[in-house]
Design an enzyme around this catalytic site. Sequence first.
Site, PDB file in Angstrom:
ATOM      1  N   CYS A   1       0.818  -1.122  -0.095  1.00  0.00           N
ATOM      2  CA  CYS A   1       0.048   0.077   0.120  1.00  0.00           C
ATOM      3  C   CYS A   1       0.789   1.324  -0.063  1.00  0.00           C
ATOM      4  O   CYS A   1       0.662   2.147   0.921  1.00  0.00           O
ATOM      5  CB  CYS A   1      -1.016  -0.019   1.196  1.00  0.00           C
TER       6      CYS A   1
ATOM      7  N   CYS B   1      -3.051   5.220  10.251  1.00  0.00           N
ATOM      8  CA  CYS B   1      -3.410   6.675  10.700  1.00  0.00           C
ATOM      9  C   CYS B   1      -4.667   7.016  11.166  1.00  0.00           C
ATOM     10  O   CYS B   1      -5.518   7.789  10.899  1.00  0.00           O
ATOM     11  CB  CYS B   1      -3.129   7.711   9.409  1.00  0.00           C
TER      12      CYS B   1
ATOM     13  N   ASP C   1       1.175  -0.276   5.595  1.00  0.00           N
ATOM     14  CA  ASP C   1       0.645   0.871   5.982  1.00  0.00           C
ATOM     15  C   ASP C   1      -0.901   0.613   5.366  1.00  0.00           C
ATOM     16  O   ASP C   1      -1.222   1.083   4.436  1.00  0.00           O
ATOM     17  CB  ASP C   1       1.230   2.150   5.267  1.00  0.00           C
TER      18      ASP C   1
ATOM     19  N   ASP D   1       0.994  -1.341  -4.698  1.00  0.00           N
ATOM     20  CA  ASP D   1      -0.188  -0.654  -4.699  1.00  0.00           C
ATOM     21  C   ASP D   1      -1.133  -1.092  -5.546  1.00  0.00           C
ATOM     22  O   ASP D   1      -1.002  -1.463  -6.634  1.00  0.00           O
ATOM     23  CB  ASP D   1       0.003   0.976  -4.860  1.00  0.00           C
TER      24      ASP D   1
ATOM     25  N   ALA E   1       1.445   3.862  -2.028  1.00  0.00           N
ATOM     26  CA  ALA E   1       1.145   5.177  -2.609  1.00  0.00           C
ATOM     27  C   ALA E   1       0.892   6.212  -1.523  1.00  0.00           C
ATOM     28  O   ALA E   1       0.169   5.656  -0.376  1.00  0.00           O
ATOM     29  CB  ALA E   1      -0.181   5.089  -3.611  1.00  0.00           C
ATOM     30  N   PRO E   2       1.071   7.486  -1.523  1.00  0.00           N
ATOM     31  CA  PRO E   2       1.890   8.283  -2.720  1.00  0.00           C
ATOM     32  C   PRO E   2       3.629   8.018  -2.585  1.00  0.00           C
ATOM     33  O   PRO E   2       4.175   8.547  -3.501  1.00  0.00           O
ATOM     34  CB  PRO E   2       1.506   9.544  -2.608  1.00  0.00           C
ATOM     35  N   GLY E   3       4.023   7.112  -1.820  1.00  0.00           N
ATOM     36  CA  GLY E   3       5.452   6.852  -1.898  1.00  0.00           C
ATOM     37  C   GLY E   3       6.276   7.458  -1.005  1.00  0.00           C
ATOM     38  O   GLY E   3       7.402   7.447  -1.051  1.00  0.00           O
ATOM     39  N   GLY E   4       5.657   8.316   0.024  1.00  0.00           N
ATOM     40  CA  GLY E   4       6.657   8.935   1.034  1.00  0.00           C
ATOM     41  C   GLY E   4       7.559   7.859   1.803  1.00  0.00           C
ATOM     42  O   GLY E   4       8.658   8.229   1.979  1.00  0.00           O
ATOM     43  N   LYS E   5       6.806   6.900   2.311  1.00  0.00           N
ATOM     44  CA  LYS E   5       7.501   5.772   3.210  1.00  0.00           C
ATOM     45  C   LYS E   5       8.548   5.125   2.284  1.00  0.00           C
ATOM     46  O   LYS E   5       9.660   4.929   2.670  1.00  0.00           O
ATOM     47  CB  LYS E   5       6.625   4.920   3.810  1.00  0.00           C
TER      48      LYS E   5
END
Length: 718
Positions: free
Chosen positions: A539, A659, A606, A561, A541-545
């Site tokens: 999961c 979150c 996530d 994703d 997207a959006p790719g920060g981690k």
Amino acid sequence: MKKPPSSGTPRPGARGKSFGAPRKPYDGKPRPPRARGDGEARSDFRSDARPPRGEGAWRSRDGDARPPRKSFDGTPHPPRGEGAWRSRDGDARPPRKSFDGNPRPPREEGAWRSRDGDARPPRKSFDGNPRPPRARFDGDSRSDFRADARPPRKSFDGSPRPPRARFDGDSRSDSRADSRPPRGEDAWRSRDGDARLPRKSFDGNPRPPRARFDGDSRSDSRSDVRPPRGEGAWRGRDGDARPPRKSFDGSPRPPRARFDGEARPRPRGDFKPRSGPRSSDGGGGAIHRANVRAVAARSISRVMRGRSLDDALAPTAQMRVAADAAMVKALAFGVLRELSILKWLAAQLLDKPLEAQDDEVAALIWVGLYQLRTLKTPPHAAINETVDAIKLLKHDYARGMINAILRRYTREAEALEERLPSEPSLRTSHPGWLVEKLYHDWPAQWEALLDANNVQAPLTLRVNRRRISREDYLARLAEMQIGAEAHPHATDAVVLEVARAVDKIPGFVGGQVSVQDASAQLAVQLLAVADGQRILDACAAPGGKTAHILEHADARVTALDVDGARLTRVDENLRRLNLSAEMIAADAAQPDRWWNGQAFDRILLDAPCSGTGVIRRHPDIKWLRRTTDIATLQQTQLGLLKALWPLLKVGGRMVYATCSLLRDEGDEVLSRFKRLADDVTITAIDAEWGEATEYGRRIAPGGTHDGFYYAVLEKRAP
């Protein structure tokens, strides 16, 4: 010559066509047949029964000579001599008569003649006297072509003007002398060469003569009776200095220097250009501001229909002015944060509820009330511009109603605020089911959580340690006088004191920093990544981690994703940071369709969740989520854990993150999963941030943290 009409009799030798009878000459005798064309001259193409008219005599198309033409009086024309003027038929005309009826005498050699060669009678002048004959035009100046009997032209003072000299290329001002006294060498003259009467200055005194314009600055072309304003001072078109202009305070302005190519000084020291574009209406931008409110109302109505706020605000990216897009977002976010209160106020001010199809009208009412209640916009501006916005939404019927509601609120605001119900769901603008959930899961902090959800979150950056250290980046911000501080818990996080657009963040475009909340950055610290590991970001997207993992280690990362379109965001972020990863568009719950059988050292899950921990960044979550969604999300989270656990190596680590603030999406999911798997070990998280739970650690929203839940699972040998 016209042919005689056809009689219908075939011509001899005709090929299948009927022609008229044989043509006859003028004497009535038949003409012999014409020979076929053999290229010879047409005059010899056919012989004629008439006697020839002589060598070269004019003949018709058929070769016949015409009978002699007669003159105007009926008598035959006599033959003309050599070179005599002839008509088209070669005949000499009788002499033409003059205007008085008498024959015109022959004109002398070179005399002017008409088209017929006749000499006209002498023309008369304006006074009736005959004009002398004019000489032939032989290229000389036309001024010498003919002397005229006109009386001499007079000057402005009534005295006759002397004749003008020929125009020979010299300045026209010297082509004629004037009876007036000269105004000086090369003085300015009219087209006729005479000097004008002296012009007067603003005070009524005559102006002295001006020097010729020779390319110098026009301000020096004429002196003035007024005292000079200084070297190079600005002068009028006539060269005279204007009276000194006054400033807004009444004091004289200092003389301006001549414009010599340098930057032109501003005429007013207190003038500042507009920060935004002029509105097309030309009336101070009323339509421009009304459009902002109309776009905000439309975006809110789309959220009420079920779309996310990010999707509803997507059209703002096409707005030409960044300040307008920011204003639309501020209005939309503010209304959704206080929606319950605004709905209650609108219901008190309406005579009857609005219809369901009037959602845009209702949204515009909320926008107007939010401006008056929270933004403290001056009533005249908030009311007028909100009323103007209804026209842009094409709901003109509600114009008067909106005007009345907003004006009534300005009169009754204090009384309405006192009557506001004390229910937590209304006071904090949260749905009732979410208030009950938070009260049950956070009994000591639920009110603080509700209040924190309505406060704007700060802008937090993640420093790319491959490009620059956090300390160096903070020093760079200090040099640019940008307030920022290091986050106490996230080792790569920097929190800005004032949020700004991403393209205005130093180093963002160059890949030195990214935007990511501090709570989200804690995931990589819990993973404990190392070089050479195979890591799965499920999961992603959006790719920060995903990017954060690659910034910490030279690992082989797979970004997974289910939404292929969202993976493009992952690719964009990695390209900006000059990083790379394997990207797979597939469902993480079905690994048999995408997994190659090689186990992973680390897995970051996530999981999809309700997002109740990031409501302050996405206030639409409060109104889009339903209580029934939680059970569905819980099943999805549990299914992902079960599907991905076999992909983890023995001794490997999985970090489960959401979150969400709800226990149903945190400890409850881990409790059920632990009962299903025998080889799972849940490791306690030793940290200073958040608070410990039964299986993990949760973070309450507020300050520099979004709401989050983390759990660390390790796989032991069976």
